[in-house]
Design a protein around this motif. Structure first.
Motif, PDB file in Angstrom:
ATOM      1  N   LEU A 260       0.812  -1.225   0.000  1.00 12.42           N
ATOM      2  CA  LEU A 260       0.000   0.000   0.000  1.00 12.42           C
ATOM      3  C   LEU A 260       0.844   1.274   0.000  1.00 12.42           C
ATOM      4  O   LEU A 260       0.517   2.220  -0.739  1.00 12.42           O
ATOM      5  N   PRO A 261       1.940   1.378   0.779  1.00 18.72           N
ATOM      6  CA  PRO A 261       2.720   2.619   0.723  1.00 18.72           C
ATOM      7  C   PRO A 261       3.270   2.913  -0.672  1.00 18.72           C
ATOM      8  O   PRO A 261       3.382   4.080  -1.067  1.00 18.72           O
ATOM      9  N   GLU A 262       3.599   1.855  -1.406  1.00 13.53           N
ATOM     10  CA  GLU A 262       4.191   2.057  -2.728  1.00 13.53           C
ATOM     11  C   GLU A 262       3.163   2.506  -3.762  1.00 13.53           C
ATOM     12  O   GLU A 262       3.538   3.021  -4.819  1.00 13.53           O
ATOM     13  N   ALA A 329       9.140   1.533   4.429  1.00  7.79           N
ATOM     14  CA  ALA A 329       9.114   2.953   4.786  1.00  7.79           C
ATOM     15  C   ALA A 329      10.263   3.712   4.128  1.00  7.79           C
ATOM     16  O   ALA A 329      10.231   4.946   4.041  1.00  7.79           O
ATOM     17  N   VAL A 330      11.273   2.988   3.639  1.00  9.49           N
ATOM     18  CA  VAL A 330      12.467   3.637   3.089  1.00  9.49           C
ATOM     19  C   VAL A 330      12.184   4.395   1.790  1.00  9.49           C
ATOM     20  O   VAL A 330      12.650   5.539   1.631  1.00  9.49           O
ATOM     21  N   PRO A 331      11.442   3.805   0.812  1.00 11.21           N
ATOM     22  CA  PRO A 331      11.210   4.569  -0.428  1.00 11.21           C
ATOM     23  C   PRO A 331      10.534   5.905  -0.194  1.00 11.21           C
ATOM     24  O   PRO A 331      10.950   6.936  -0.765  1.00 11.21           O
ATOM     25  N   GLY A 332       9.487   5.935   0.632  1.00 11.14           N
ATOM     26  CA  GLY A 332       8.802   7.191   0.919  1.00 11.14           C
ATOM     27  C   GLY A 332       9.693   8.167   1.653  1.00 11.14           C
ATOM     28  O   GLY A 332       9.681   9.377   1.370  1.00 11.14           O
ATOM     29  N   ALA A 333      10.489   7.657   2.608  1.00 12.73           N
ATOM     30  CA  ALA A 333      11.382   8.533   3.367  1.00 12.73           C
ATOM     31  C   ALA A 333      12.461   9.131   2.469  1.00 12.73           C
ATOM     32  O   ALA A 333      12.827  10.305   2.622  1.00 12.73           O
ATOM     33  N   ALA A 334      12.977   8.328   1.532  1.00 14.78           N
ATOM     34  CA  ALA A 334      14.009   8.838   0.613  1.00 14.78           C
ATOM     35  C   ALA A 334      13.453   9.950  -0.264  1.00 14.78           C
ATOM     36  O   ALA A 334      14.102  10.989  -0.474  1.00 14.78           O
ATOM     37  N   LEU A 335      12.244   9.774  -0.782  1.00 17.69           N
ATOM     38  CA  LEU A 335      11.632  10.807  -1.612  1.00 17.69           C
ATOM     39  C   LEU A 335      11.250  12.025  -0.785  1.00 17.69           C
ATOM     40  O   LEU A 335      11.324  13.169  -1.271  1.00 17.69           O
ATOM     41  N   LEU A 336      10.830  11.795   0.461  1.00 17.68           N
ATOM     42  CA  LEU A 336      10.515  12.924   1.340  1.00 17.68           C
ATOM     43  C   LEU A 336      11.757  13.769   1.586  1.00 17.68           C
ATOM     44  O   LEU A 336      11.699  15.010   1.588  1.00 17.68           O
ATOM     45  N   PHE A 337      12.886  13.105   1.778  1.00 21.35           N
ATOM     46  CA  PHE A 337      14.152  13.824   1.942  1.00 21.35           C
ATOM     47  C   PHE A 337      14.484  14.663   0.706  1.00 21.35           C
ATOM     48  O   PHE A 337      14.880  15.828   0.811  1.00 21.35           O
ATOM     49  N   GLN A 417       5.147  12.038   2.621  1.00 23.19           N
ATOM     50  CA  GLN A 417       4.997  11.875   4.068  1.00 23.19           C
ATOM     51  C   GLN A 417       3.916  10.851   4.384  1.00 23.19           C
ATOM     52  O   GLN A 417       4.093   9.993   5.267  1.00 23.19           O
ATOM     53  N   LEU A 418       2.802  10.909   3.644  1.00 26.24           N
ATOM     54  CA  LEU A 418       1.721   9.938   3.848  1.00 26.24           C
ATOM     55  C   LEU A 418       2.183   8.535   3.494  1.00 26.24           C
ATOM     56  O   LEU A 418       1.839   7.567   4.197  1.00 26.24           O
ATOM     57  N   ALA A 419       2.968   8.408   2.426  1.00 25.61           N
ATOM     58  CA  ALA A 419       3.474   7.087   2.047  1.00 25.61           C
ATOM     59  C   ALA A 419       4.380   6.517   3.128  1.00 25.61           C
ATOM     60  O   ALA A 419       4.336   5.309   3.417  1.00 25.61           O
ATOM     61  N   THR A 420       5.184   7.363   3.751  1.00 25.63           N
ATOM     62  CA  THR A 420       6.056   6.900   4.836  1.00 25.63           C
ATOM     63  C   THR A 420       5.241   6.474   6.049  1.00 25.63           C
ATOM     64  O   THR A 420       5.539   5.444   6.682  1.00 25.63           O
ATOM     65  N   VAL A 424       3.136   1.524   8.243  1.00 28.10           N
ATOM     66  CA  VAL A 424       2.638   0.729   9.356  1.00 28.10           C
ATOM     67  C   VAL A 424       1.642  -0.326   8.884  1.00 28.10           C
ATOM     68  O   VAL A 424       1.474  -1.377   9.526  1.00 28.10           O
ATOM     69  N   VAL A 425       0.985  -0.085   7.742  1.00 27.51           N
ATOM     70  CA  VAL A 425      -0.003  -1.040   7.228  1.00 27.51           C
ATOM     71  C   VAL A 425       0.630  -2.374   6.847  1.00 27.51           C
ATOM     72  O   VAL A 425       0.163  -3.428   7.283  1.00 27.51           O
TER      73      VAL A 425
END
Length: 444
Positions: A260-262, A329-337, A417-420, A424-425
């Motif tokens: 789901l995050p992806e 959580a890493v892909p979303g966090a990398a893009l958020l950065f 941020q929402l993807a990161t 938890v899902v």
């Protein structure tokens, strides 16, 4: 009559076994070309002047045939003709479709031409993937289909390298060529028209190659296969059977929610990379996009997938499923950065994308193993495989269809941020999957 039939099957099987190196890599390369063309189409639409929201909607609509895979699977199985005929027909249609798109890019009706001809390519690609899967099964073993599925659930398991090469060629090399042609010719339409003509030529070459080297008999009928029929209601019977088993319901839920995050990143991340800085993006040129997303990210996801496969083989799925869920959580966090550092140098962009895609590749290897466990030793494993792949793709298509709306009400930072946060899902889903399937044996 009965004495001659096994001999014909035997010779076809022997020919396919001896010459497999001539056709299996090229079949897998053709499968990877389809994904590359969609990425090229997305970048082409943006370079031709289509805005971000409309581009997102167009790519999402082009992905809709993926949701019809179970129906396409039954059509390929029961329709008159062999799987070799399906492979050759779909590749020829793909070549014509890409050539038609390339031709219309020179005209003022380029958008209409793309909208008209690209659906033919996408539908042909889905049929091609199904026929490839069936052809590999029929040729590699020459035994009952259910036995083959137990041993070789999918050909991609055996030849992932060739698919990665196709992605590197399409998303890396051809994207780089398009960017350089834009600089040299100062003509965007000519540059992308040339790229699509080359991709059409690749499809045509693969069609000619497979016409010569694909093994196949002289019979015009497909061999009987124990898959779900179109008219006997077996699809509904099998589906009801799945919904009554706790392990099957758990697996079905896993397929829908684990990635789901992806789903938020599948389309918004590439658009973020090519969006102009004043629109919140990185503003990468086609050459820079080809290097980061088309080369570094593809290599990273392949390495992550390989490491995940080795981890499963050594320690089993149960040990690594929860860590892989945390890695999502890493892909979303990398893009958020990157969204907070839009002026970052290209090396930092490449490193961030590599980290995110390596984590994603590791998680995808876990998904693949869950699919194997879901289909293994089941009489309706062909249908199960189709349903699993459709459920995995469904959230991506739905969320991608909503991407145009999301980009109008939220910026890239909020989406990432929402993807990161949604990481938890998959963690919760993994805990329930491990708990409810604890009596199943460890994955090999």
């Amino acid at each position: 009559m009965t004495d001659k039939q096994p001999k014909t099957t035997y010779h076809t099987h022997r020919r396919g076994t001896k010459t497999r190196w001539l056709w299996l890599p090229s079949l897998m390369f053709g499968d990877g070309v389809a994904v590359s063309v969609l990425v090229l189409t997305m970048v082409m639409l943006r370079r031709m002047g289509l805005d971000t929201a409309d581009t997102a909607l167009a790519i999402a609509l082009l992905s809709l045939p993926v949701l019809l895979r179970p129906l396409f699977e039954m059509v390929v199985t029961h329709f008159w003709g062999t799987t070799k005929v399906w492979i050759l027909s779909t590749q020829f249609i793909s070549a014509l479709s890409l050539a038609a798109v390339a031709f219309t890019l020179h005209t003022s009706s380029w958008l209409l031409g793309t909208v008209c001809f690209m659906p033919f390519f996408v539908c042909s690609s889905v049929f091609y993937n199904i026929a490839l899967h069936r052809f590999y099964i029929d040729t590699s073993q020459g035994v009952h289909l259910s036995q083959v599925h137990q041993q070789n659930p999918t050909p991609q398991h055996h030849n992932t390298t060739t698919s990665i090469m196709a992605l590197l060629f399409g998303c890396g090399v051809m994207m780089m060529i398009a960017g350089n042609m834009e600089v040299v010719t100062r003509n965007i339409r000519y540059s992308w028209s040339l790229v699509f003509y080359v991709m059409a030529g690749v499809e045509l070459f693969l069609w000619l190659w497979h016409t010569i080297f694909l093994p196949g008999g002289t019979h015009g009928y497909a061999k009987p296969k124990p898959t779900m029929g179109l008219h006997r209601g077996e699809f509904r019977i099998s589906l009801r059977r799945m919904l009554k088993r706790k392990d099957d319901i758990t697996a079905l839920t896993f397929f829908v929610l684990f990635l789901l995050p992806e789903t938020l990143l599948a389309l918004t991340a590439p658009l973020f990379l090519i969006a102009k800085p004043h629109n919140g993006g990185l503003g990468l040129s086609p050459q820079e996009f080809a290097f980061t997303q088309g080369t570094i990210a593809v290599i990273a996801i392949a390495l992550g997938y390989t490491l995940g496969g080795k981890a499963i083989k050594k320690h089993g799925l149960r040990r690594w499923l929860l860590p892989s869920a945390l890695l999502l959580a890493v892909p979303g966090a990398a893009l958020l950065f990157l969204s907070y550092n839009t002026a970052a140098p290209l090396s930092i962009v490449a490193a961030s994308l590599a980290a995110g895609h390596a984590a994603l590749g590791f998680a995808l290897s876990m998904v693949k193993q869950v699919v194997v466990r879901f289909t293994r030793n089941m009489p309706d494993n062909t249908l199960r495989h189709a349903i699993a792949r459709t459920l995995i793709a469904t959230p991506f298509v739905i969320v991608s269809a909503l991407a145009s709306l999301m980009l109008t009400i939220a910026d890239y930072q909020r989406i990432f941020q929402l993807a990161t946060e949604l990481a938890v899902v998959p963690l919760i889903v993994s805990v329930f999957y491990l708990y409810l399937t604890h009596r199943q044996p460890q994955a090999e």
